[in-house]
Design a protein around this motif. Structure first.
Motif, PDB file in Angstrom:
ATOM      1  N   PHE A 173       0.788  -1.241   0.168  1.00 53.27           N
ATOM      2  CA  PHE A 173       0.029   0.154   0.087  1.00 53.27           C
ATOM      3  C   PHE A 173       0.935   1.203   0.079  1.00 53.27           C
ATOM      4  N   LYS A 174       0.842   1.954  -1.124  1.00 54.63           N
ATOM      5  CA  LYS A 174       1.714   3.335  -1.437  1.00 54.63           C
ATOM      6  C   LYS A 174       0.815   4.378  -1.307  1.00 54.63           C
ATOM      7  N   ASP A 175       1.530   5.413  -0.682  1.00 45.30           N
ATOM      8  CA  ASP A 175       0.756   6.566  -0.690  1.00 45.30           C
ATOM      9  C   ASP A 175      -0.545   6.768   0.175  1.00 45.30           C
ATOM     10  N   VAL A 176      -0.457   6.079   1.269  1.00 41.39           N
ATOM     11  CA  VAL A 176      -1.815   6.093   1.991  1.00 41.39           C
ATOM     12  C   VAL A 176      -1.573   7.044   3.011  1.00 41.39           C
ATOM     13  N   GLN A 177      -2.911   7.779   3.372  1.00 37.12           N
ATOM     14  CA  GLN A 177      -2.700   8.666   4.670  1.00 37.12           C
ATOM     15  C   GLN A 177      -2.680   7.994   6.029  1.00 37.12           C
ATOM     16  N   ASN A 178      -3.482   6.799   5.950  1.00 40.32           N
ATOM     17  CA  ASN A 178      -3.647   5.876   7.197  1.00 40.32           C
ATOM     18  C   ASN A 178      -3.858   4.651   6.851  1.00 40.32           C
ATOM     19  N   ILE A 179      -3.233   3.518   7.541  1.00 38.07           N
ATOM     20  CA  ILE A 179      -3.542   2.132   7.265  1.00 38.07           C
ATOM     21  C   ILE A 179      -3.302   1.436   8.557  1.00 38.07           C
ATOM     22  N   GLU A 180      -3.936   0.287   8.715  1.00 36.27           N
ATOM     23  CA  GLU A 180      -3.924  -0.438   9.958  1.00 36.27           C
ATOM     24  C   GLU A 180      -4.594  -1.844   9.792  1.00 36.27           C
ATOM     25  N   GLY A 181      -3.943  -3.011   9.902  1.00 31.49           N
ATOM     26  CA  GLY A 181      -4.501  -4.258   9.536  1.00 31.49           C
ATOM     27  C   GLY A 181      -4.240  -5.439  10.890  1.00 31.49           C
ATOM     28  N   TYR A 182      -4.881  -6.523  10.815  1.00 32.69           N
ATOM     29  CA  TYR A 182      -5.025  -7.424  11.985  1.00 32.69           C
ATOM     30  C   TYR A 182      -5.079  -8.701  11.210  1.00 32.69           C
ATOM     31  N   VAL A 183      -4.592  -9.904  11.845  1.00 28.70           N
ATOM     32  CA  VAL A 183      -4.952 -11.295  11.309  1.00 28.70           C
ATOM     33  C   VAL A 183      -5.377 -12.164  12.480  1.00 28.70           C
ATOM     34  N   VAL A 184      -6.163 -13.005  12.324  1.00 23.83           N
ATOM     35  CA  VAL A 184      -6.511 -14.050  12.971  1.00 23.83           C
ATOM     36  C   VAL A 184      -6.053 -15.346  12.515  1.00 23.83           C
ATOM     37  N   ASP A 185      -5.241 -16.067  13.165  1.00 22.96           N
ATOM     38  CA  ASP A 185      -4.833 -17.421  12.324  1.00 22.96           C
ATOM     39  C   ASP A 185      -5.560 -18.562  12.986  1.00 22.96           C
ATOM     40  N   PHE A 186      -5.825 -19.292  12.301  1.00 23.09           N
ATOM     41  CA  PHE A 186      -6.332 -20.603  12.777  1.00 23.09           C
ATOM     42  C   PHE A 186      -5.570 -21.916  12.329  1.00 23.09           C
ATOM     43  N   ASP A 187      -5.698 -23.167  12.500  1.00 24.03           N
ATOM     44  CA  ASP A 187      -4.955 -24.235  12.086  1.00 24.03           C
ATOM     45  C   ASP A 187      -4.731 -24.264  10.547  1.00 24.03           C
ATOM     46  N   THR A 188      -5.552 -24.190   9.794  1.00 25.65           N
ATOM     47  CA  THR A 188      -5.274 -23.902   8.112  1.00 25.65           C
ATOM     48  C   THR A 188      -5.991 -22.882   7.569  1.00 25.65           C
ATOM     49  N   GLU A 189      -6.573 -21.907   8.310  1.00 25.16           N
ATOM     50  CA  GLU A 189      -7.235 -20.800   7.605  1.00 25.16           C
ATOM     51  C   GLU A 189      -6.810 -19.788   8.593  1.00 25.16           C
ATOM     52  N   LYS A 190      -7.358 -18.663   7.752  1.00 28.94           N
ATOM     53  CA  LYS A 190      -6.957 -17.261   8.480  1.00 28.94           C
ATOM     54  C   LYS A 190      -7.946 -16.207   7.982  1.00 28.94           C
ATOM     55  N   VAL A 191      -8.127 -14.990   8.721  1.00 31.95           N
ATOM     56  CA  VAL A 191      -9.071 -14.158   8.288  1.00 31.95           C
ATOM     57  C   VAL A 191      -8.159 -12.718   8.611  1.00 31.95           C
ATOM     58  N   ILE A 192      -8.094 -11.817   7.730  1.00 35.28           N
ATOM     59  CA  ILE A 192      -7.504 -10.727   7.771  1.00 35.28           C
ATOM     60  C   ILE A 192      -8.332  -9.409   7.377  1.00 35.28           C
ATOM     61  N   GLY A 193      -8.015  -8.554   8.468  1.00 33.79           N
ATOM     62  CA  GLY A 193      -8.749  -7.333   8.519  1.00 33.79           C
ATOM     63  C   GLY A 193      -7.843  -5.963   8.166  1.00 33.79           C
TER      64      GLY A 193
END
Length: 229
Positions: A173-193
């Motif tokens: 992500f280039k030239d962004v004013q603000n950015i933030e992200g999180y991940v929730v890891d499971f055994d074989t899957e994951k969710v990213i926000g």
């Protein structure tokens, strides 16, 4: 003497009648020939107008060379680099625009962009419909980065234990004013926000991925191309 004269007159009369009949027959044959239709090659040859009409019709049914260009070929394209299962990849992405929202992005082959509901789109993997990225955009004039980030954090906390994404993981992500992200890891899957603000548009992403497909980096790099229409 009189009998001979009568005989001669009878013969002359008969001859006159015979000649008259022959003349009438020839005249009738000549008239019939004149009235018969001509079968010459000149009469059977189509007129120039008919030939021109057929030629024009063939030209109209022949597609123009310019029509062979596909719609995708007319759309702006750019190379998108990503890593999948440890392999570096580069593919041509084609510009796609949201039907309902005011953004566009570069879409990689193997994905389909659809509207989930008003204000929410889904970029879904064609190989696994459980691997997708939900995209929600909000005009910066209608909300704030902090408000949208809070709603994203609440959702991620409800999913599971969150871990913040590093600057390296968000380097696409280039030239962004603000950015933030999180991940929730499971055994074989994951969710990213992820939430980011750029050019007056606040974008919230929710990614669902698994170890088999491992398309998180591909989806993040596509998301990095999101811009206003």
């Amino acid at each position: 003497m009189q009998k001979k004269l009568v005989s001669i007159l009878a013969l002359l009369l008969t001859a006159v009648l015979v000649v008259g009949c022959n003349t009438s027959d020839k005249t009738g044959d000549s008239d019939a020939q004149q009235n018969e239709p001509s079968n010459t090659a000149a009469d059977q040859k189509p007129s120039g107008d008919d030939t021109t009409g057929e030629s024009n019709e063939e030209e109209e049914n022949t597609p123009a060379a310019n029509d062979t260009n596909t719609e995708d070929a007319k759309q702006p394209q750019q190379d998108v680099k990503y890593v999948q299962n440890g392999v570096d990849k580069t593919e041509k992405a084609t510009e796609s625009a949201s039907v309902d929202q005011s953004y566009k992005l570069q879409q990689l082959p193997g994905f389909t962009l659809t509207q989930e509901e008003p204000g929410k789109d889904m970029l879904v993997s064609n190989d696994d419909d459980e691997v997708f990225m939900r995209i929600e955009t909000i005009e910066a004039s209608q909300s704030s980065f902090e408000e949208v980030k809070t709603t994203m954090q609440d959702y991620m906390n409800a999913v599971g234990e969150t871990v913040a994404l590093t600057a390296e993981e968000l380097a696409a992500f280039k030239d962004v004013q603000n950015i933030e992200g999180y991940v929730v890891d499971f055994d074989t899957e994951k969710v990213i926000g992820v939430v980011f603000e750029k050019d007056g548009l606040i974008t919230k992403l929710t990614i669902h991925d698994n170890d088999e497909q491992d398309l998180t980096d591909a989806m993040l790099n596509m998301a990095a191309t999101i811009s206003k229409k």
